[in-house]
Design a protein around this motif. Sequence first.
Motif, PDB file in Angstrom:
ATOM      1  N   UNK A  33       0.134  85.727 -51.796  1.00  0.00           N
ATOM      2  CA  UNK A  33       0.414  84.834 -50.229  1.00  0.00           C
ATOM      3  C   UNK A  33       1.090  83.839 -50.603  1.00  0.00           C
ATOM      4  N   UNK A  34       2.180  83.564 -49.555  1.00  0.00           N
ATOM      5  CA  UNK A  34       3.111  82.128 -49.624  1.00  0.00           C
ATOM      6  C   UNK A  34       2.952  81.639 -48.489  1.00  0.00           C
ATOM      7  N   UNK A  35       3.221  80.265 -48.736  1.00  0.00           N
ATOM      8  CA  UNK A  35       2.971  79.308 -47.371  1.00  0.00           C
ATOM      9  C   UNK A  35       3.646  78.111 -47.691  1.00  0.00           C
ATOM     10  N   UNK A  36       3.354  77.410 -46.563  1.00  0.00           N
ATOM     11  CA  UNK A  36       4.055  75.854 -46.389  1.00  0.00           C
ATOM     12  C   UNK A  36       2.907  74.920 -46.451  1.00  0.00           C
ATOM     13  N   UNK A  46      -1.615  69.083 -46.596  1.00  0.00           N
ATOM     14  CA  UNK A  46      -2.257  70.046 -45.909  1.00  0.00           C
ATOM     15  C   UNK A  46      -1.566  71.219 -45.602  1.00  0.00           C
ATOM     16  N   UNK A  47      -2.304  72.358 -45.463  1.00  0.00           N
ATOM     17  CA  UNK A  47      -1.756  73.670 -45.100  1.00  0.00           C
ATOM     18  C   UNK A  47      -1.271  73.596 -43.705  1.00  0.00           C
ATOM     19  N   UNK A  48       0.157  74.369 -43.559  1.00  0.00           N
ATOM     20  CA  UNK A  48       1.031  74.153 -42.282  1.00  0.00           C
ATOM     21  C   UNK A  48       0.465  75.709 -41.918  1.00  0.00           C
ATOM     22  N   UNK A  49       0.896  76.613 -42.848  1.00  0.00           N
ATOM     23  CA  UNK A  49       1.043  77.972 -42.353  1.00  0.00           C
ATOM     24  C   UNK A  49       1.207  78.864 -43.734  1.00  0.00           C
ATOM     25  N   UNK A  50       0.235  80.036 -43.664  1.00  0.00           N
ATOM     26  CA  UNK A  50       0.727  80.940 -44.837  1.00  0.00           C
ATOM     27  C   UNK A  50       0.805  82.299 -44.360  1.00  0.00           C
ATOM     28  N   UNK A  51       1.358  83.009 -45.147  1.00  0.00           N
ATOM     29  CA  UNK A  51       1.619  84.729 -44.740  1.00  0.00           C
ATOM     30  C   UNK A  51       1.368  85.408 -46.065  1.00  0.00           C
ATOM     31  N   UNK A  52       0.390  86.602 -45.799  1.00  0.00           N
ATOM     32  CA  UNK A  52       0.056  87.353 -46.964  1.00  0.00           C
ATOM     33  C   UNK A  52       1.133  88.444 -47.301  1.00  0.00           C
ATOM     34  N   UNK A  55       1.741  90.631 -44.561  1.00  0.00           N
ATOM     35  CA  UNK A  55       2.213  89.845 -43.528  1.00  0.00           C
ATOM     36  C   UNK A  55       1.201  89.266 -42.462  1.00  0.00           C
ATOM     37  N   UNK A  56      -0.020  89.218 -42.843  1.00  0.00           N
ATOM     38  CA  UNK A  56      -0.879  88.541 -41.886  1.00  0.00           C
ATOM     39  C   UNK A  56      -0.445  87.230 -42.175  1.00  0.00           C
ATOM     40  N   UNK A  57      -0.877  86.473 -40.924  1.00  0.00           N
ATOM     41  CA  UNK A  57      -0.448  84.995 -40.916  1.00  0.00           C
ATOM     42  C   UNK A  57      -1.545  84.121 -40.529  1.00  0.00           C
ATOM     43  N   UNK A  58      -1.394  82.638 -40.883  1.00  0.00           N
ATOM     44  CA  UNK A  58      -2.240  81.787 -40.423  1.00  0.00           C
ATOM     45  C   UNK A  58      -1.664  80.548 -40.042  1.00  0.00           C
ATOM     46  N   UNK A  78      10.311  82.992 -48.286  1.00  0.00           N
ATOM     47  CA  UNK A  78       9.494  83.006 -47.017  1.00  0.00           C
ATOM     48  C   UNK A  78      10.333  81.759 -46.228  1.00  0.00           C
ATOM     49  N   UNK A  79      10.108  81.850 -44.884  1.00  0.00           N
ATOM     50  CA  UNK A  79      10.724  81.075 -44.004  1.00  0.00           C
ATOM     51  C   UNK A  79       9.764  80.424 -43.049  1.00  0.00           C
ATOM     52  N   UNK A  80       9.842  79.321 -42.664  1.00  0.00           N
ATOM     53  CA  UNK A  80       9.338  78.600 -41.721  1.00  0.00           C
ATOM     54  C   UNK A  80      10.195  77.995 -40.553  1.00  0.00           C
ATOM     55  N   UNK A  81      10.242  78.942 -39.313  1.00  0.00           N
ATOM     56  CA  UNK A  81      10.784  78.586 -38.196  1.00  0.00           C
ATOM     57  C   UNK A  81      10.018  77.398 -37.417  1.00  0.00           C
TER      58      UNK A  81
END
Length: 122
Positions: A33-36, A46-52, A55-58, A78-81
Amino acid sequence: QVQLVESGGGLVQAGGSLRLSCKASGDTICISTMGWYRQAPGKERELVAHVTIGESTYYADSVKGRFTISRDNAKNTVYLQMNSLKPEDTAVYYCNARATRPNPCGLRRDNWGQGTQVTVSS
């Protein structure tokens, strides 16, 4: 080991957009998993978002509908728009890469980038 290099932070007015990027190098085969995450002054990270890797997202409730996370496994990026930015989104944003289980590369469980500042003016 894994190295994470972030880019794309900056200063933007409320309602504007930014796109953060995080490129991983090194033992990327052992990244799942990668995340921001983000940390504002005086607050906890704090966790903003992650993607497995599948490609499942939270998303955190505070960013749902405004932020989109994605990953390009071929580019180990990994990108965060971030759209419709608000002053409360102001923080240092950190890229995170979590090690796989099992972890034959011997990575730390959590690997972090150096952080990139996002400032949203009102």
